[in-house]
Write an enzyme that holds these catalytic residues in place. Structure first.
Site, short mmCIF file in Angstrom:
data_model
loop_
_atom_site.label_atom_id
_atom_site.label_comp_id
_atom_site.label_asym_id
_atom_site.label_seq_id
_atom_site.Cartn_x
_atom_site.Cartn_y
_atom_site.Cartn_z
N LYS A 142 -6.76 4.56 15.88
CA LYS A 142 -6.59 5.08 14.51
C LYS A 142 -6.04 6.51 14.53
O LYS A 142 -5.12 6.85 13.77
CB LYS A 142 -7.93 5.03 13.78
CG LYS A 142 -8.41 3.62 13.48
CD LYS A 142 -9.78 3.62 12.82
CE LYS A 142 -10.22 2.20 12.48
NZ LYS A 142 -11.55 2.15 11.87
N SER A 151 -15.12 0.21 7.85
CA SER A 151 -14.72 1.49 8.43
C SER A 151 -14.00 2.38 7.41
O SER A 151 -13.81 3.57 7.67
CB SER A 151 -13.83 1.28 9.65
OG SER A 151 -12.60 0.69 9.30
#
Length: 809
Positions: A703, A660
């Site tokens: 996030k 990611s």
């Protein structure tokens, strides 16, 4: 060449950051008005599989139900199985009885459902009746006279034999004497026994004649004495025959009455006849026991009273299941709990047992119905999984002793008849366990042919939200919680979407929703509210996070104190804020990490420092290798790749895995090559492929919120934000404060589809596309990167270096 603001990616509008619940398809004020959805309405795939598995009668079509932890598989499946069980006839009862011919091999008898207790009581009542009637019969005057006559007859034979011998001895002047040592003989004169000293004075011829006469008489005496045991045996046989004849008349009527109650059951009638025969053979039990005598007991008596041999051990009965087939769940599937066990009693220092100490296992109790087992619990118990497969293969339950498997006992045990097996087994487990068994146990597919795969979520729509609202109402009613109003239900539904990490899905993990409702109910009770609303649900969610967020808070504290270095303003070359997710104890939170890159002329290698020190996982290393493919396929196609670059997560002291951060790593690599600074008020997440397309990642909400919390703690500047893959925009279910800040223009979420879009936003310069002449525009990022790579290739050539290598280490 700055890029015009209009050409930069635009932030997502607030309405795309959070999808509110839509309860327009359901009219209600509180959940007390809602009925829980029937059965497995939310799981049509699993419901169809279970209906098929329980409906088909062929062997091997047992069910394996798989789903995520928290789906409450057992509870959901059990309700459907119990509904199905009501349509099936009850299975037979099973009893164990004594095998009078071979006591170590008890016999199993099947009876129609709910008849076993009646047989047990009838046999017990029979024995209790005989314990009273038989001793009375044997104490009767008629019996005593007949027995006395037999005994007198035998005694008369003894007396006649001794009288004849004694008379013969006297005729020869010899007396037969009884002594403590037995019988003896001595000469007689004048009716008196001659003393030894007198006898020794007799003439030798006379002594010899006496000795010869005594020798002859001793032989006859020996023959007479040998006939005594035979006569006594004849007496015992005669008494035994008398007892049998007497008892036969007494037990005939109760035995026939017992048989009449179980006519049509050949196995039961056969056993009753065996009881009759054993009663006649061992009728002395009733006489000796009532008289308190210590006579010999029949072989195989074992522990317990002398009459236990006639009792009936009800192994399993359907008396508790009314007219339905049993549905049994075994929570602790040890071998003994699964296939049954034989218990022992300590008698005079030895372990002994009998058929009455045979205990049923879960397979016995569920026979004719359904057995529910947790697959993980089953597999962690020694011998249980093979025993279950043996039972399913043989279609019978054999009681097995684990002590014999491992050779730690030599106790004499029983070998009970196996019980015919006809049931459905439903295993519950997670998906990985199912796939492992399917891959590594060749017998698994033979026994579990039906997969019931429970969905973790459902597509979100007004109809499914209405269905989930009913499910929430059912949970509250089942747990006896306060009802929820429309706002409270809406908040729970919105949280259900957040749990799936997808605004277009709703979780079906009932356990998570149940826990939230319980906490919200507690808060409503504390505040004296009769109904749970949105405020209580929101507060419950916040408290759940608060209890688990110590590590998250300590990490942010380190950043705010400049111990962990993260910048949220300014610009830096070869430096960017990446975002990762940590999951601890079921709680996931986002954490920013500084990613940096340094470049120079070299052999075409991109060094992944995390991998070099064995902190990087294979997925992270794959992401770094993709960067090499991107560079080699886009820039300086006519020159060898001659760059040496190093990438690292700064201040990372644990393992790093996942791809990611590969887009962020590519951004810092391009920044280092182009020598153009990147904005530090933006954080980035997303994977990338070799063509520069930014791909979706997981944990996008956590996030974003992790970087937002840091920026908010330092003060929102209005320029800060997070770059996410455009394909992740559909997953956003952000916190209320994040959505509010974005609506006010103090924070922004940017959907990024390609690396070119992302690098333009981070640098304020256009990425650039190749023109007709094959060159990138002057001043574009791609132009600067390509020129730097050509410069490296030239330096390498001038230095006389070896041909460049492409790849990453």
């Amino acid at each position: 060449m700055p890029i015009p603001p209009a050409d930069l990616p635009t932030p997502l509008p607030p309405e795309r950051l959070y999808r509110p619940a839509d309860l327009s398809a359901l009219a209600f004020e509180t959940t007390s008005e809602l009925a829980a959805p029937p059965g497995l309405t939310t799981q049509p795939r699993a419901e169809a599989a279970i209906a098929f598995g329980t409906g088909i009668a062929q062997r091997g079509f047992n069910i394996f139900a798989i789903g995520a932890i928290g789906a409450r598989l057992q509870q959901a499946v059990r309700a459907q199985l119990e509904e199905t069980a009501r349509t099936r006839p009850p299975p037979p009862d099973y009893v164990y009885v004594n095998n009078f011919a071979a006591p170590h091999r008890p016999r199993a008898i099947a009876l129609p459902g709910q008849r076993a207790p009646a047989l047990q009581k009838a046999v017990h009542d029979l024995i209790e009746e005989l314990r009273v009637s038989l001793p009375a019969l044997f104490e009767s005057e008629d019996y005593q006279k007949r027995r006395a006559s037999l005994e007198q007859s035998v005694r008369a034979k003894h007396e006649v034999a001794f009288a004849a011998l004694n008379e013969k001895a006297l005729s020869r002047n010899i007396a037969i004497l009884r002594t403590p040592m037995g019988f003896g003989m001595a000469p007689v004169r004048d009716g008196k026994v001659v003393p030894p000293e007198v006898f020794n004075a007799w003439p030798e011829a006379e002594q010899t004649a006496v000795r010869e006469a005594i020798g002859e008489l001793e032989k006859e005496l020996e023959q007479t004495l040998r006939s005594i045991p035979r006569l006594e045996k004849e007496m015992r046989d005669a008494v035994r025959a008398l007892n049998r004849e007497t008892a036969r008349v007494s037990i005939a009527q109760p035995i026939e009455q017992l048989k009449a109650g179980f006519a049509g059951l050949p196995a039961v009638l056969e056993h009753i006849e065996a009881i009759r025969a054993d009663l006649l053979e061992n009728v002395q039990l009733f006489i000796a026991t009532e008289a308190g005598a210590d006579g010999p007991l029949p072989a195989g008596m074992g522990p317990g009273g002398p009459f236990d041999r006639y009792e009936v051990n009800v192994l399993v009965t359907q008396a508790d299941h009314a007219e339905a087939a049993p549905v049994v769940e075994e929570l602790h599937p040890t071998l003994a709990n699964l296939v049954g066990r034989i218990e022992y009693l300590q008698v005079q220092g030895a372990l002994v047992t009998n058929f009455r100490l045979i205990k049923a296992g879960a397979l016995h109790r569920a026979n004719g119905g359904t057995l529910l087992l947790d697959a993980r619990s089953l597999l962690t118990e020694p011998f249980s999984w093979p025993a279950l497969k043996r039972a399913l293969l043989r279609q019978e339950v054999t009681i097995e002793d684990v002590a014999r498997f491992i050779g730690i006992t030599t106790t004499v045990s029983l070998e009970p008849d196996p019980i015919p097996l006809d049931l459905k087994v439903v295993l519950f487990g997670d998906r990985m366990l199912y796939y492992l068994l399917a891959a590594y146990d060749p017998e698994f597919g033979q026994h579990f042919k039906v997969l019931a795969d429970f969905d973790d979520d459902i597509a979100r729509a007004p109809a499914s939200e209405a269905l989930l609202a009913r499910l929430i109402g059912g949970i509250a009613q089942e747990a006896k919680l306060r009802p929820l109003d429309r706002t409270g239900v809406a908040r729970v539904i919105e949280h259900a979407a957040r749990l799936t990490e997808d605004s277009s899905k709703l979780t079906l993990l009932v356990e998570r929703l149940h826990d939230l409702l319980v906490e919200a109910d507690f808060l409503a009770a504390r505040d004296g509210r009769a109904v749970v609303g949105r405020a209580e649900v929101t507060q419950a969610i916040a408290q759940q996070i608060r209890r688990l967020s110590r590590v998250q808070e300590r990490g942010q504290e380190m950043i705010l104190r400049d111990i962990a270095l993260i910048e949220t303003s300014g610009a830096r070359i070869g430096q960017l804020n990446g975002l990762s997710v940590l999951s601890l104890g079921g709680y996931a939170f986002g954490r920013p990490s500084r990613i940096t890159c340094r470049v120079r002329a070299g052999g075409g290698k991109i060094v992944d420092i995390e991998r070099e020190v064995e902190l990087g996982g294979p997925l992270h290393s794959k992401g770094v290798l993709i960067l090499s493919g991107f560079l080699a396929g886009r820039y300086a196609l006519d020159a060898p790749m001659s760059v040496a670059a190093s990438l690292v997560f700064e201040q990372s002291y644990g393992g790093v895995d996942g791809d990611s951060a590969s887009s962020a790593e590519l951004y810092v690599l391009l920044s280092a090559l182009a020598e153009v600074p990147l904005r530090q008020d933006l954080a980035c997440t997303g994977s990338v492929n070799q063509h520069g397309v930014v791909q979706a990642i997981g944990g996008v909400n956590e996030k974003i919120e992790g970087f937002f919390d840091l920026c908010a703690a330092r003060g929102l500047s209005g320029t800060q934000g997070v770059m996410i893959p455009a394909s992740n925009a559909q997953h956003l279910m952000l916190r209320e404060d994040v959505v509010a800040a974005c609506a006010e223009g103090r924070f922004a979420i940017y959907p990024i589809a390609t690396i070119d879009q992302g690098i333009a936003l981070l640098t304020g310069r256009p990425a650039g596309t190749r023109g007709a002449d094959g060159a990138y525009p002057e001043g574009s990022i791609n132009r600067m990167v390509e020129e730097r790579l050509r410069q490296f290739a030239k330096l390498r050539k001038e230095a006389g270096g070896a041909p460049a290598e492409t790849g990453a280490t």
